[in-house]
Scaffold this motif. Structure first.
Motif, PDB file in Angstrom:
ATOM      1  N   PRO A  83     -23.529   9.578 -82.729  1.00 14.65           N
ATOM      2  CA  PRO A  83     -23.493   9.204 -83.921  1.00 14.65           C
ATOM      3  C   PRO A  83     -22.171   8.434 -84.563  1.00 14.65           C
ATOM      4  CG  PRO A  83     -22.304  11.028 -82.349  1.00 14.65           C
ATOM      5  CD  PRO A  83     -23.844  10.425 -81.680  1.00 14.65           C
ATOM      6  N   GLU A  84     -22.966   8.853 -86.229  1.00 18.68           N
ATOM      7  CA  GLU A  84     -21.820   7.688 -86.538  1.00 18.68           C
ATOM      8  C   GLU A  84     -21.063   8.308 -86.988  1.00 18.68           C
ATOM      9  OE1 GLU A  84     -22.218   4.798 -90.765  1.00 18.68           O
ATOM     10  OE2 GLU A  84     -24.399   5.609 -90.009  1.00 18.68           O
ATOM     11  N   VAL A  85     -19.656   7.370 -86.683  1.00 17.13           N
ATOM     12  CA  VAL A  85     -17.937   7.654 -86.910  1.00 17.13           C
ATOM     13  C   VAL A  85     -17.739   6.693 -87.847  1.00 17.13           C
ATOM     14  CG1 VAL A  85     -15.432   7.331 -85.131  1.00 17.13           C
ATOM     15  CG2 VAL A  85     -18.311   7.773 -84.249  1.00 17.13           C
ATOM     16  N   ASP A  86     -17.107   7.307 -88.664  1.00 16.63           N
ATOM     17  CA  ASP A  86     -16.573   6.927 -89.864  1.00 16.63           C
ATOM     18  C   ASP A  86     -15.120   7.279 -89.918  1.00 16.63           C
ATOM     19  OD1 ASP A  86     -15.006   6.129 -92.752  1.00 16.63           O
ATOM     20  OD2 ASP A  86     -16.438   7.896 -93.402  1.00 16.63           O
ATOM     21  N   LEU A  87     -14.328   5.861 -89.042  1.00 19.95           N
ATOM     22  CA  LEU A  87     -13.448   6.094 -89.033  1.00 19.95           C
ATOM     23  C   LEU A  87     -12.109   6.389 -90.191  1.00 19.95           C
ATOM     24  CD1 LEU A  87     -13.395   2.583 -86.758  1.00 19.95           C
ATOM     25  CD2 LEU A  87     -13.083   4.490 -86.156  1.00 19.95           C
ATOM     26  N   ALA A  88     -12.508   6.207 -91.173  1.00 22.46           N
ATOM     27  CA  ALA A  88     -11.998   6.309 -92.406  1.00 22.46           C
ATOM     28  C   ALA A  88     -11.353   7.450 -93.129  1.00 22.46           C
ATOM     29  CB  ALA A  88     -12.355   5.602 -93.397  1.00 22.46           C
ATOM     30  N   ALA A  89     -12.348   8.102 -92.984  1.00 22.66           N
ATOM     31  CA  ALA A  89     -11.984   9.736 -92.726  1.00 22.66           C
ATOM     32  C   ALA A  89     -10.942  10.577 -91.081  1.00 22.66           C
ATOM     33  CB  ALA A  89     -13.665  10.701 -91.843  1.00 22.66           C
ATOM     34  N   ASP A  90     -10.880   9.461 -90.397  1.00 20.71           N
ATOM     35  CA  ASP A  90      -9.993   9.894 -89.790  1.00 20.71           C
ATOM     36  C   ASP A  90      -8.531   9.242 -90.086  1.00 20.71           C
ATOM     37  OD1 ASP A  90     -11.143  11.884 -87.820  1.00 20.71           O
ATOM     38  OD2 ASP A  90     -11.590  10.223 -86.828  1.00 20.71           O
ATOM     39  N   ASN A  91      -8.519   8.252 -90.391  1.00 19.45           N
ATOM     40  CA  ASN A  91      -7.424   6.952 -91.094  1.00 19.45           C
ATOM     41  C   ASN A  91      -7.805   6.909 -92.432  1.00 19.45           C
ATOM     42  OD1 ASN A  91      -6.522   6.891 -87.676  1.00 19.45           O
ATOM     43  ND2 ASN A  91      -8.978   5.937 -87.603  1.00 19.45           N
ATOM     44  N   PRO A  92      -6.444   7.664 -92.924  1.00 14.61           N
ATOM     45  CA  PRO A  92      -6.661   6.631 -94.437  1.00 14.61           C
ATOM     46  C   PRO A  92      -6.265   5.124 -94.758  1.00 14.61           C
ATOM     47  CG  PRO A  92      -6.072   9.263 -94.128  1.00 14.61           C
ATOM     48  CD  PRO A  92      -5.786   8.562 -92.349  1.00 14.61           C
ATOM     49  N   GLY A  93      -7.028   5.065 -95.790  1.00 17.49           N
ATOM     50  CA  GLY A  93      -6.422   3.733 -95.907  1.00 17.49           C
ATOM     51  C   GLY A  93      -7.153   2.695 -95.476  1.00 17.49           C
ATOM     52  N   THR A  94      -8.245   2.995 -94.085  1.00 15.53           N
ATOM     53  CA  THR A  94      -9.081   2.342 -93.550  1.00 15.53           C
ATOM     54  C   THR A  94     -10.432   2.104 -93.873  1.00 15.53           C
ATOM     55  OG1 THR A  94      -8.027   3.018 -91.379  1.00 15.53           O
ATOM     56  CG2 THR A  94     -10.380   2.085 -91.151  1.00 15.53           C
TER      57      THR A  94
END
Length: 110
Positions: A83-94
Motif C-alpha cells: 500500500p502507498e503510504v502517505d507520510l503527510a497524513a501521519d505527520n502534519p507539515g510533511t
C-alpha cells in the motif's frame, strides 16, 4: 541443501484464481492435466499454491481454462503491491509525495 520453493502473495493469488475458475467450470484435475499437458503434481501444486508456477505451466493452465494470463498477472500484481503510504497524513507539515515530486521535478515531470 535442498531447493527452496518460493511462494508468496502472487503465487497464492494466482493459485486461488485458477482453482476457482477450475471449480466454476466444473473441470476435473484429470481433464486439466490432459488439456494442459502437465503432470498431475504440477497442476495440483499450481492450483493449491504449494509450489511456484513455472511460466510455461502458468500459460498452459490459463489456456486450458480459457483464462487471460495477462489480466490474471495484472490482478495478482495489484494484490502484491504494498500500500502507498502517505507520510503527510501521519505527520502534519510533511510534504505529500506529490508535493515532493513537484518540488524536485517541477509541475510537469514528463
Amino acid at each position: 541443501m535442498g531447493r527452496q520453493k518460493l511462494t508468496g502473495p502472487v503465487t497464492r493469488y494466482v493459485a486461488s484464481a485458477l482453482a476457482a475458475e477450475r471449480s466454476r467450470r466444473g473441470v476435473t484435475y484429470d481433464s486439466l492435466v490432459e488439456s494442459s499437458g502437465l503432470s498431475k503434481g504440477a497442476v495440483v501444486g499450481a492450483l493449491t499454491g504449494t509450489r511456484s508456477i513455472a511460466i510455461e505451466a502458468f500459460v498452459a493452465i490459463c489456456e486450458a481454462l480459457d483464462v487471460d494470463s495477462g489480466e490474471l498477472l495484472d490482478a495478482a500484481a495489484e494484490v502484491a503491491r504494498p500500500p502507498e503510504v502517505d507520510l503527510a497524513a501521519d505527520n502534519p507539515g510533511t510534504p505529500t509525495d506529490r508535493e515532493r515530486m513537484e518540488a524536485e521535478w517541477g509541475d510537469d515531470p514528463a
